[in-house]
Write an enzyme that holds these catalytic residues in place. Structure first.
Site, PDB file in Angstrom:
ATOM      1  N   GLU A  32       8.298   2.053  -5.962  1.00  0.00           N
ATOM      2  CA  GLU A  32       8.368   1.577  -4.491  1.00  0.00           C
ATOM      3  C   GLU A  32       8.357   2.844  -3.648  1.00  0.00           C
ATOM      4  OE1 GLU A  32       9.980  -1.892  -3.020  1.00  0.00           O
ATOM      5  OE2 GLU A  32      11.313  -1.815  -4.807  1.00  0.00           O
ATOM      6  N   ASP A  33       7.795   2.734  -2.375  1.00  0.00           N
ATOM      7  CA  ASP A  33       7.732   3.852  -1.632  1.00  0.00           C
ATOM      8  C   ASP A  33       9.121   3.961  -0.785  1.00  0.00           C
ATOM      9  OD1 ASP A  33       7.470   1.404  -0.109  1.00  0.00           O
ATOM     10  OD2 ASP A  33       5.981   2.065   1.422  1.00  0.00           O
ATOM     11  N   ARG A  69      -0.840   6.633   7.011  1.00  0.00           N
ATOM     12  CA  ARG A  69      -0.674   6.791   5.663  1.00  0.00           C
ATOM     13  C   ARG A  69      -1.198   8.231   4.879  1.00  0.00           C
ATOM     14  NH1 ARG A  69       0.932   1.769   3.865  1.00  0.00           N
ATOM     15  NH2 ARG A  69       0.079   0.187   4.958  1.00  0.00           N
ATOM     16  N   LYS A  96      16.687   4.352   2.119  1.00  0.00           N
ATOM     17  CA  LYS A  96      17.578   4.461   3.343  1.00  0.00           C
ATOM     18  C   LYS A  96      18.687   4.181   3.293  1.00  0.00           C
ATOM     19  CE  LYS A  96      13.957   3.543   6.785  1.00  0.00           C
ATOM     20  NZ  LYS A  96      13.582   2.873   8.141  1.00  0.00           N
ATOM     21  N   ASP A 146      14.874  -0.344   2.097  1.00  0.00           N
ATOM     22  CA  ASP A 146      15.830  -0.366   3.105  1.00  0.00           C
ATOM     23  C   ASP A 146      16.726  -1.542   2.715  1.00  0.00           C
ATOM     24  OD1 ASP A 146      13.937  -2.077   4.130  1.00  0.00           O
ATOM     25  OD2 ASP A 146      13.529  -0.805   6.091  1.00  0.00           O
ATOM     26  N   LYS A 173      15.852   6.072   9.707  1.00  0.00           N
ATOM     27  CA  LYS A 173      15.116   6.472  11.037  1.00  0.00           C
ATOM     28  C   LYS A 173      13.915   5.833  10.575  1.00  0.00           C
ATOM     29  CE  LYS A 173      17.444  10.603  12.012  1.00  0.00           C
ATOM     30  NZ  LYS A 173      17.474  12.117  11.981  1.00  0.00           N
ATOM     31  N   PHE A 174      12.832   5.321  11.514  1.00  0.00           N
ATOM     32  CA  PHE A 174      11.576   4.801  10.922  1.00  0.00           C
ATOM     33  C   PHE A 174      10.721   6.140  10.875  1.00  0.00           C
ATOM     34  CE2 PHE A 174       7.374   3.077  11.288  1.00  0.00           C
ATOM     35  CZ  PHE A 174       7.677   1.796  10.619  1.00  0.00           C
ATOM     36  N   LYS A 223       0.796  -1.115  -0.017  1.00  0.00           N
ATOM     37  CA  LYS A 223      -0.014   0.029  -0.058  1.00  0.00           C
ATOM     38  C   LYS A 223       1.019   1.222  -0.169  1.00  0.00           C
ATOM     39  CE  LYS A 223      -3.437  -2.225   2.995  1.00  0.00           C
ATOM     40  NZ  LYS A 223      -4.128  -1.995   4.257  1.00  0.00           N
TER      41      LYS A 223
HETATM   42  N1  HPA Z   1       8.532   3.228   7.730  1.00  0.00           N
HETATM   43  C1  HPA Z   1       7.448   2.683   7.405  1.00  0.00           C
HETATM   44  N2  HPA Z   1       7.416   1.607   6.296  1.00  0.00           N
HETATM   45  C2  HPA Z   1       8.853   1.001   6.084  1.00  0.00           C
HETATM   46  C3  HPA Z   1       9.867   1.874   6.643  1.00  0.00           C
HETATM   47  C4  HPA Z   1       9.924   2.848   7.458  1.00  0.00           C
HETATM   48  O1  HPA Z   1      10.898   3.609   7.930  1.00  0.00           O
HETATM   49  N3  HPA Z   1      11.181   0.991   6.352  1.00  0.00           N
HETATM   50  C5  HPA Z   1      10.394  -0.016   5.692  1.00  0.00           C
HETATM   51  N4  HPA Z   1       9.216   0.040   5.562  1.00  0.00           N
HETATM   52 MG    MG Z   2       4.352  -0.888   5.819  1.00  0.00          MG
END
Ligand code: HPA
Ligand code: MG
Length: 207
Positions: A130-131, A188, A154, A134, A174-175, A67
């Site tokens: 892709e969003d 989202r 990342k 990492d 960082k998340f 998503k």
């Molecule tokens: N945030 C949200 N989704 C993710 C992340 C993140 O930093 N890394 C991989 N999927």
């Molecule tokens: Mg996710």
């Protein structure tokens, strides 16, 4: 990697959430804004031009990895449509869902759903959208040619080598959430890319 115009978000760049409009329900769950929506929009316009300059007037399937990429995908397809205004070959879109994250960790297993079969992509030119990249990504699709466009890359060591042909931003380890990216399905709808606060991570933790 065509990282020529990629914007590198510095480790130290964290802007106060008070300086931006964020949903009130999320304000305490966020530590800072690292990429405001306006910057994303401007950068994706340029990324679409770069993608078009490389791919050219070829039939193209743009594949949204749900998503997390849904917002990046719609913005990119809109901008690609402008960049391709004089193209004779059609653009198609498709969607697959890949799920691997729970809390802030990858579960390591990828669930792929959406297409009746990945064979549908055989022999096509595919632009994967892709969003975030990492540690890894999806494997071989048997396509004619594949390019990968990534909103966020990342700065972490990859477990496997990952194709990143077009990258909008590279970011610190960082998340983050927002602009389609979630934490256990929340955030989202947040317009800006933000770093979560420790209390936010605790509040929506599943396990
Ligand atoms: N945030 C949200 N989704 C993710 C992340 C993140 O930093 N890394 C991989 N999927
Ligand atoms: Mg996710």
């Amino acid at each position: 990697m065509t990282k020529t115009s990629c914007i590198s978000i510095p480790e130290t760049l964290e802007m106060p959430t008070e300086s931006f409009v964020v949903p009130g329900c999320y304000r305490d769950d966020l530590k800072s804004v690292i990429i405001p929506e306006g910057l994303i929009k401007d950068r994706v316009k340029r990324l679409a031009q770069e993608i078009h300059a490389v791919i050219g007037d070829e039939p193209l399937v743009v594949l949204c990895i749900l998503k997390g990429s849904y917002r990046f995908f719609t913005t990119l397809v809109d901008d690609l449509t402008v960049a391709r205004h004089s193209c004779a070959s059609p653009l198609q879109i498709d969607f697959i869902r890949v799920k691997s994250y729970e809390d802030t960790e990858s579960t390591g297993t990828l669930q792929i759903m959406g297409l009746s079969s990945l064979d549908e992509l055989k022999g096509q030119n595919i632009l994967i959208v892709e969003d975030i990249v990492d540690t890894g990504t999806i494997g071989d699709l048997g396509a004619k040619k594949i390019w990968t466009s990534v909103l966020l890359s990342k700065r972490v060591t990859r477990k496997i080598e990952v194709a990143e042909d077009f990258v909008a931003f590279d970011i610190p380890d960082k998340f983050i959430v927002g602009y389609g990216l979630d934490y256990n399905q929340k955030f989202r709808d947040l317009n800006h890319i933000c770093v979560m606060s420790d209390s936010g991570i605790l509040k929506y933790k599943k396990t």
